[in-house]
Design an enzyme around this catalytic site. Structure first.
Site, PDB file in Angstrom:
ATOM      1  CD  GLU A  53      -6.209   4.678  55.529  1.00 42.86           C
ATOM      2  OE1 GLU A  53      -5.687   4.284  56.597  1.00 42.86           O
ATOM      3  OE2 GLU A  53      -5.537   5.213  54.625  1.00 42.86           O
ATOM      4  CG  HIS A  75      -2.274   0.799  44.653  1.00 43.17           C
ATOM      5  ND1 HIS A  75      -1.174   0.310  45.300  1.00 43.17           N
ATOM      6  CD2 HIS A  75      -2.334   2.121  44.943  1.00 43.17           C
ATOM      7  CE1 HIS A  75      -0.568   1.298  45.934  1.00 43.17           C
ATOM      8  NE2 HIS A  75      -1.251   2.406  45.747  1.00 43.17           N
TER       9      HIS A  75
HETATM   10  C1  LIG Z   1      -2.878   2.599  54.772  1.00 38.39           C
HETATM   11  C2  LIG Z   1      -2.652   3.424  53.566  1.00 38.39           C
HETATM   12  N1  LIG Z   1      -3.500   4.428  53.267  1.00 38.39           N
HETATM   13  C3  LIG Z   1      -3.335   5.175  52.148  1.00 38.39           C
HETATM   14  C4  LIG Z   1      -2.306   4.918  51.278  1.00 38.39           C
HETATM   15  C5  LIG Z   1      -2.160   5.731  49.961  1.00 38.39           C
HETATM   16  N2  LIG Z   1      -0.970   6.577  50.015  1.00 38.39           N
HETATM   17  C6  LIG Z   1       0.201   6.170  49.475  1.00 38.39           C
HETATM   18  S1  LIG Z   1       1.446   7.271  49.795  1.00 38.39           S
HETATM   19  C7  LIG Z   1       0.410   8.299  50.637  1.00 38.39           C
HETATM   20  C8  LIG Z   1       0.972   9.544  51.282  1.00 38.39           C
HETATM   21  C9  LIG Z   1       2.019   9.198  52.313  1.00 38.39           C
HETATM   22  O1  LIG Z   1       2.614  10.372  52.795  1.00 38.39           O
HETATM   23  P1  LIG Z   1       3.879  10.299  53.744  1.00 38.39           P
HETATM   24  O2  LIG Z   1       3.651   9.284  54.821  1.00 38.39           O
HETATM   25  O3  LIG Z   1       4.192  11.673  54.197  1.00 38.39           O
HETATM   26  O4  LIG Z   1       5.053   9.703  52.864  1.00 38.39           O
HETATM   27  P2  LIG Z   1       5.668  10.376  51.530  1.00 38.39           P
HETATM   28  O5  LIG Z   1       4.897   9.839  50.376  1.00 38.39           O
HETATM   29  O6  LIG Z   1       5.553  11.864  51.685  1.00 38.39           O
HETATM   30  O7  LIG Z   1       7.099   9.924  51.511  1.00 38.39           O
HETATM   31  C10 LIG Z   1      -0.891   7.793  50.661  1.00 38.39           C
HETATM   32  C11 LIG Z   1      -2.046   8.471  51.279  1.00 38.39           C
HETATM   33  C12 LIG Z   1      -1.422   3.867  51.618  1.00 38.39           C
HETATM   34  N3  LIG Z   1      -0.377   3.551  50.832  1.00 38.39           N
HETATM   35  N4  LIG Z   1      -1.621   3.144  52.752  1.00 38.39           N
END
Ligand SMILES: Cc1ncc(C[n+]2csc(CCOP(=O)(O)OP(=O)(O)O)c2C)c(N)n1
Ligand SMILES: Cc1ncc(C[n+]2csc(CCOP(=O)(O)OP(=O)(O)O)c2C)c(N)n1
Ligand SMILES: [Mg+2]
Ligand SMILES: [Mg+2]
Lengths: 381, 345, 345, 381
Positions: C65, C134
Site C-alpha cells: 500500500e 476489515h
Molecule cells: C496489509 C494488507 N493489505 C491487503 C490485505 C488484503 N488481502 C488479504 S489476503 C490478500 C492476498 C494475499 O496473497 P498472498 O500473500 O499470496 O497469500 P494467499 O492468500 O495467497 O495465501 C490481500 C490483498 C491485507 N490482509 N493486508
C-alpha cells in the site's frame, strides 16, 4: 574471484528441490526444461538435504489426509453459515503439514489466515482455530500455551514479530526458533523486507516460509515479482535461501528441517520458498473463475501433494490400502466431531468487548460499559 | 549520573535516569531504535545506556520504524519489556500499521492472553526551529486509537515518573516527549515520589475565573498566560492532563464547575485534535456550569511551518489571553452565573 | 453499463459509473491498486475498467500500500490523476507515512508549484460482519491531517458526484466509502446533477426540535431515528455533512441555531474523533442557542468487535433516540429557549 | 544449469568497479585482498562500462571543485547562524557530480537532504537550494521547471515517487528517466523494497543510486545490512545491479551512464551502489567523534575523490596547474556570491502559511488567517 562466489551459500537451487516426482515415483524427472542436468542437480541437493525418516513421512501422510478433510469441512461450514468466511488451503497441504512437522513443540509459529490446516496439524483445537472465522472472537486459542501467534491478517506484519520472538528466545537462552508463514503476495510488503534485514543483521533464529501459491487473491505471481524466484530475495540480505517443490512433502519437510537446524544452531535466518498452488478460490467469498482458467487449475490438481505422497509411500512399501483407509476413517471421525461442535451456537458476551482493551478498564470504558448495560436492559420497543 | 540525591536536571536527563533506573531494576527492560546506542540518541535521552548495560540491552536497529515496532511486539510477546525510540514524530508514521493493528489490539485480540508491555517514545511537537517532518504534533492519531495509553509530561519530575510508570505498565504506552522541554531544568529527587500515576491530572496553578486545560508543551504556555492574566487581576486555573488516555474527567470537570469557564490549549492543528475531545467532554458534562462556550487555542490547520514562521503558528501567551478575553466576562449578574453558583454550592 | 439514462443502481455501481465516466472524459485518470484489474475489486467498484480502458489505465499493482500511494504521488507529479483503492480501511495504514508526509504536504511544500490531484478510495466502517481489520472507521486520522480533503457519501447520487468532484479536484482527496452502503440502491440520472459540491452539507430531513449531524454510514441511522422520533411527536432535523474536510459550518450552525439542540452521530470510536470536532465547533459557535449540551452517539473506545458482537458496538436507532431523550426537553419556558427564539428571529 | 546462471545479468561485480586507483593512476590495483584476479576483473568491467569522454571528465572536475567549495560555504553559514542546519556531502562529490552528469536536462532527479551539491551541480540556484535549510520555506526551487523533486527527508519515500514519475514519463512517450538518490541507511526502509519491486514488475525507466557512505547518522553499515554488498539487493527483484568505487568519478559516471542508458532503452530499472564515505558529521549538529575514530576518517580522506580525479586528469595531460587554479578561482567567486546573497535576510510572509494548503483555502483556513491577522495587528503589550 568470480562474480558468483560472493553469493555462494546464499543463492538457492536453480530449480526447486524435489524428492518425489509428479507421478509419485522417487527422484523422478523434475519440471520440464532442465531435465538434462537433473542428475547433477539431484546429487547436489541430495547432498544438502536428507530425506525425512519413513515413520515421519507416514505420520505426515495421515495429517495431510486429516488436514484436507478438515479443510473440506470448514468450507462446508461456510455454506451452512456457520463460518463468516474460510480461506481454503487445499492443494497446499504439503506445505501446511511440513511447516509444523519441521518444528518442535517449543518453537514458535507465526501463521496467516491461510494456515488453519497447519494449526490443526500442530494439534490445536479445531474449534478454537475456527473462532476467528466463526466471528465470535479474533483469536480462539492461547498463543503462549501452544506457541502459535494469532493468525495474522495484515500481510507480512507477522514476519517481523517472528524476528522479535526469535530474539526473545535467543536472549532467554532457549534453543527454540520462530517460523513465519507468508504468501507470495505478502513478500511485496515493506515489512517482509524489514523482517529479513533485521533477522540477518541480528542473526536471529528464524525461518521465513513462503507458500508461493501463485496468486494474491486475483493477482498472479508475474504481477507480484520479476525475480527469477522469490527465494532469490534472501541474497540481498545475506540470508541463506532455498526453493522447493511445494507439492512434494518429502522435499518441503527435508528443506524446512535443514532450515530449522540452520537457525537453531546459530546460522541465522533461512528463507524457503515452496512452489505450490491454491486450488480453491481465495476464500469462499471469492470467484477464481474471474481471473484464471480451469485448465491451469486442472494442471495443478494433477500434481496433488496428497496423491503424490500416497503413491510414493505405497511404492516404497510404507503404506498399504488398509493404512490409507485407516487414515481416511480417522479423518472422517475428526471432521464429524468438528461439525458437531461447530453446530452448537457459541456463547458471546457483549460486555467482554470492554474487558481486554487494557489490563484494567479506563474510567471511560467503565462508563461506556454502563451505557451498553443500560441499552441492553432497556425494554425492547 | 546518580539518581537518588536531589539534583537539578533537565527533562532529557530525567528521562535518561528513568530508563537507567528501570533497566537496573528489571532485566527484561530493553532499549532499541535508531542511534540510541553509542550515540545516545539524537537528543541524548539514551546516553550511556549501551555502555552500562551492553549491546544486548540497548542497541541500534537497522533503519526501519515498522521494523523497530514490530520487533518490539515480538519481543514483548516473548516476555521482554521493550522501550523503543522513534527519532522524530513524523518518522513514527512508517510504523503506523504495526502500532494501530498490533500494538493497540493484541491484548484484546487474545482475550488478554497475550499482553504487550512496551513503550514507544516519540519526541514530538515544535518550537525548536526544526525543519519539516521534525515538529509534528501527532498525539491525536494515537489518542484516537483504542488500546493505546497516551502520555506526555510537562515537568521534569513527571518525565521521570511517567516514564517509569509507562515501562511498568502492563499495556503499551505511547510516550510523547515535548522536544522543546528537553532542556527545561528543575531540581528533583527520583527517590521521593510525589507525582501521581496514570489517569490523574494535576492542577499546576489554582484560579477561580477560568480553567486552562493543557498538556505537554502547552502547559508552560498556560502557566505563563495565567501569570500574565493575574497581573490584569484575572485568576486562571491551570490543569495539566499528563495522560491523555486515560483521561481524568474528574479533575477537569471539577475545575471547570468551579470556574465556569474553560479554554483548552493544544499545539497540534485544531481540527479533530485532542482539544476537540476535551471541549466536547467539558460541555457534555459541565453545560450548566458554563458561562461561556469552551474555547480552543490550537495550531492552525496547516502543515507545520518552516522554522522562520513557526512562531506565527504556535499557540502563545497572547493567543491564550485573547481567547480568555472572549469568555464573555461581564459584571451583570446573569442567569448562567447564578446557575453556576447553584451548581457550585 | 449506460450512465446517462435514469436507472436504479447501487452505490457500488454509482462509484463504478463515476470512475468510468471520469476515465472516458480525461485520459489522465488512472485506476490502480490491489485486485482492481480483471477481478474488478473485492467490492467490484472497478468492474470492467481494465476491459474498457486497458492495462495501462486500470491495473493491479504488487501487494504494497505504501507503494500504491507513493506510485500515485509520483504519477500525479508527472501529470496524471491517479485514483487508487485501498482494499480495506486497516490496509491503508502501511501507506500512512506517504499520505501524511507527502500526499497532504506536497502542494504546501512547493508553494503550490507541485500539486497532487489524486484520490485515495477507502472502503471503511463496519456493519457487514467483517472480521478484524476489515471494519475500521479511520476517517479521523485523515481529517486531522492538514492538506487532505475527506469525503464520505451517504447516498447513491452523492457517491457518483462526490467521486467525480474528487477526481476533478486539484488537491488530494481521501474518499471514504461506507462498505455497508455499497448495496444500497436508488434511482438516479448521472446526466442531471442536483448534488452540491465539496464543503456543502445537505439537510436530508427538516425538523425543529433537535439537529442530528451525521456523515457516511451514520446518515441512514439518523434518518431512521428521525422517522421513529416523528412517531413519538418529536421533530428531528438530519444534516448530512458529505465532506468532513472542508467542513460546512454555515449549514450545521444554521440548523442548530434553529433547533437549539444537537446530537452528533459517528460510527468510529468516540475519543478524539470527528464527532468531537463537530461537538466542539457547535458549542463554540451556537452556545447561546443551545438548550442542552451537544451530545455524541459513537462507537465505543474499543477495537472493532468480532462479527457476532458488532451490533452491540454500532450506533443504532435506539442509541440515537436514547441520546435525544437526554437533551433536556421540558415544557417550562426557560431562558435558554427564549434566547433560542431571539436568535432564530 | 548451475545455481548461478539464473542470476546472471543481475549480480553485480564481486568488487566495486574502478577505473582510477587510489593514487590517481589509471586502472591501478584495486582494494586489497583480491588483487590477484583484478586483471580479469578489470577486463570484465572494462568490457561492460566505457570510460566517459575526456572533456566530460574535465567538466566534472570543475564541478567537483565548485561543489566542494559550496559545501564548505554552507557549513560556514551554519556557524554564522545563516542556516538552521546543513548536512555536508564532503567526500561524496564523485557521486554527487556523476549522479547529475549522467542525466539529461529532461530526466527527473529525486534527491535527499544530503544532495545539495548534486543540485547546484545540476545548475539550480544555490540560494533556492538552501531555502529549506535556511528555514524560510520547505523547498526553494520549482521542481517541475528543473525536473528535480523537493529534497526528501522521510527516508526512502522518494524512491517510489521516482518509480511513479518514471511511469508517467513512459506513458507520456518521453524517453526521459528518473533517478532516485538514497543512502545506505535508507535501503533498510520498507519503501525502498516496494520501489525496487514496483519498478521491476512495471519495468520502469528508473535508476536507484545508493550512496553508501558507511553511516546512517551514527549507525555503521555492519548494523544496517549483512548482505555481501547493498548492490546485491537488486537480485531478489530481478533488477540489474552494480557496485562501484564511489570515490572514483570516472567509474561512477561510467556505471551510471550505462544504468541510465539501460533504463532509457527499455531495459527496466537499474540499481547502483557507490562505496563512498561521509567525511563530516551527519550534520553540523552531530558529533561524529562519538561513534567513529579519526584513523578511519583519515583513511578515507586519503582516497579523496577530488584529489584522485585531479591526479588522474593531470597524469593523462587533460589538466594542468592553470586549469586547477581556474577551477578554484571560479569556485571562490561562486562561493562569494552565495555568501553575499545568503547574508540578506529573506522575506517571509506568515500569511503564506495559509495559501498553499489547498489550491483554494477552506472556510476554516480563511477564519484562521483572519485570526492571525488580528493577532499581528494587535498592539504589542
Ligand atoms: C496489509 C494488507 N493489505 C491487503 C490485505 C488484503 N488481502 C488479504 S489476503 C490478500 C492476498 C494475499 O496473497 P498472498 O500473500 O499470496 O497469500 P494467499 O492468500 O495467497 O495465501 C490481500 C490483498 C491485507 N490482509 N493486508
Ligand atoms: C523515515 C525516517 N526515519 C528516520 C529519519 C531520521 N534520519 C534522518 S537522516 C538519517 C540517517 C540516514 O542515513 P543514510 O540513509 O545512510 O543517509 P546519509 O545521511 O548517510 O546520507 C535518519 C535516521 C528520517 N529522516 N526518516
Ligand atoms: Mg498467494
Ligand atoms: Mg549513509
Amino acid at each position: 574471484m568470480s562474480r558468483h562466489q560472493v553469493a555462494d551459500g546464499l543463492l538457492p537451487e536453480p530449480v526447486p528441490v524435489r524428492f518425489v516426482a509428479e507421478d509419485g515415483s522417487a527422484a523422478g524427472p523434475p519440471t520440464g526444461d532442465q531435465a538434462g542436468d537433473q542428475g547433477g542437480h539431484r546429487a547436489e541437493h541430495r547432498a544438502g538435504y536428507r530425506a525425512p525418516a519413513d515413520d515421519l513421512l507416514v505420520d505426515a501422510y495421515r495429517r495431510m489426509v486429516l488436514g484436507r478433510r478438515f479443510d473440506r469441512q470448514a468450507t462446508a461450514l461456510t455454506k451452512q453459515g456457520r463460518l463468516a468466511v474460510y480461506p481454503s488451503s487445499r492443494g497446499q497441504e504439503a506445505c501446511q503439514i511440513a511447516g509444523v512437522l519441521a518444528l518442535r513443540a517449543d518453537d514458535w509459529l507465526f501463521p496467516t489466515y491461510r494456515d488453519c490446516v497447519a494449526l490443526v496439524a500442530r494439534g490445536l483445537d479445531p474449534v478454537e482455530v475456527l473462532t476467528l472465522l466463526r466471528g465470535d472472537w479474533h483469536c480462539g486459542y492461547d498463543p503462549a500455551a501452544v506457541r502459535v501467534a494469532p493468525q495474522c491478517t495484515p500481510l507480512a506484519t507477522q514476519t517481523i514479530h517472528a524476528v522479535g520472538m526469535a530474539e526473545a528466545l535467543r536472549r532467554r537462552g532457549e534453543d527454540a526458533v520462530a517460523m513465519a508463514f507468508i504468501g507470495d503476495g505478502g513478500t511485496s510488503e515493506g515489512d517482509f523486507h524489514e523482517a529479513l534485514n533485521y533477522a540477518a543483521v541480528l542473526r536471529s533464529p528464524v525461518v521465513f516460509f513462503v507458500q508461493n501459491n501463485k496468486y494474491a487473491i486475483s493477482v498472479p505471481l508475474a504481477r507480484q515479482s520479476a525475480a527469477p524466484a522469490l527465494a532469490y530475495k534472501g541474497v540481498g540480505y545475506g540470508v541463506r535461501s532455498e526453493q522447493v517443490d511445494g507439492n512434494d512433502l518429502v522435499a518441503v519437510l527435508s528443506v524446512l528441517t535443514e532450515a530449522v537446524r540452520h537457525a537453531r544452531e546459530g546460522g541465522g535466518p533461512f528463507l524457503v520458498e515452496a512452489h505450490t498452488y491454491r486450488i480453491e478460490s481465495h476464500t469462499n467469498a471469492d470467484d477464481a473463475t474471474r481471473y484464471r482458467d480451469a485448465e491451469e487449475v486442472a494442471r495443478w490438481e494433477a500434481a496433488d501433494p496428497l496423491a503424490r505422497l500416497e503413491t510414493y509411500l505405497r511404492g516404497r512399501g510404507l503404506l498399504d490400502a488398509a493404512g490409507v483407509e485407516a487414515a481416511h476413517e480417522a479423518a472422517e471421525e475428526y471432521a464429524a466431531r468438528v461439525r458437531d461442535r461447530m453446530n452448537a451456537e457459541p456463547e458471546t458476551d457483549p460486555f467482554e468487548l470492554f474487558d481486554h482493551v487494557f489490563a484494567a478498564p479506563t474510567p471511560q470504558l467503565r462508563e461506556q460499559r454502563a451505557l451498553l448495560a443500560a441499552e441492553l436492559s432497556a425494554p425492547e420497543e | 549520573m546518580r539518581t537518588s540525591a536531589s539534583t537539578s536536571m533537565s527533562m532529557g536527563q530525567a528521562l535518561n535516569a528513568a530508563l537507567r533506573d528501570a533497566m537496573r531494576e528489571d532485566e527484561r527492560v530493553l532499549v532499541f531504535g535508531e542511534d540510541v546506542g553509542p550515540l545516545g540518541g539524537v537528543f541524548r535521552v539514551t546516553d550511556g545506556l549501551t555502555r552500562e548495560f551492553g549491546e544486548e540491552r540497548c542497541f541500534d536497529t537497522p533503519l526501519a520504524e515498522s521494523g523497530i515496532v514490530g520487533l518490539a511486539v515480538g519481543m514483548a510477546m516473548g516476555g521482554f519489556r521493550p522501550v523503543v525510540e522513534m527519532q522524530f514524530d513524523a518518522f513514527a508514521y512508517p510504523a503506523f500499521e504495526q502500532i494501530v493493528s498490533h500494538v493497540a489490539k493484541t491484548r484484546n485480540r487474545t482475550r488478554g492472553l497475550l499482553s504487550l508491555p512496551m513503550v514507544i517514545r516519540i519526541p514530538f511537537a515544535g518550537g525548536i526551529g526544526g525543519v519539516e517532518h521534525h515538529c509534528d504534533s501527532s498525539e491525536a492519531y494515537y489518542a484516537h486509537t483504542p488500546g493505546l495509553k497516551v502520555v506526555t509530561p510537562a515537568t521534569v519530575e513527571d518525565a521521570y515518573w511517567l516514564l517509569r510508570d509507562a515501562i511498568a505498565d502492563p499495556d503499551p504506552v505511547i510516550f510523547m516527549e515535548p522536544k522543546r522541554l528537553y532542556w527545561s531544568k528543575s531540581s528533583f529527587t527520583p527517590g521521593e515520589r510525589r507525582a501521581p500515576g496514570f489517569g490523574r491530572a494535576v492542577v499546576r496553578r489554582a484560579g477561580s475565573d477560568a480553567t486552562l486545560v493543557a498538556y505537554g508543551p502547552g502547559v508552560p504556555v498556560a502557566l505563563q498566560a495565567a501569570e500574565a492574566a493575574a497581573a490584569e487581576g484575572r485568576s486562571l486555573e491551570v490543569v495539566d492532563l499528563r495522560t491523555i488516555v486515560p483521561f481524568d474527567d474528574e479533575s477537569v470537570m471539577a475545575s471547570v464547575r468551579r470556574t465556569g469557564r474553560c479554554v483548552v490549549i493544544q499545539e497540534a492543528q485544531g481540527f479533530a485534535g485532542v482539544g476537540a475531545e476535551i471541549a466536547a467532554r467539558v460541555q457534555e458534562r459541565c453545560f450548566h456550569s458554563l458561562a461561556a462556550p469552551v474555547l480552543r487555542v490550537t495550531g492552525f490547520d496547516i502543515p507545520y511551518p518552516p522554522p522562520k514562521l513557526e512562531h506565527s503558528h504556535l499557540p502563545d501567551v497572547d493567543r491564550v489571553l485573547d481567547t480568555v478575553d472572549r469568555l464573555q466576562f461581564d459584571d451583570r449578574p446573569d442567569v448562567l452565573h447564578l446557575r453556576r453558583e447553584e451548581a457550585a454550592s
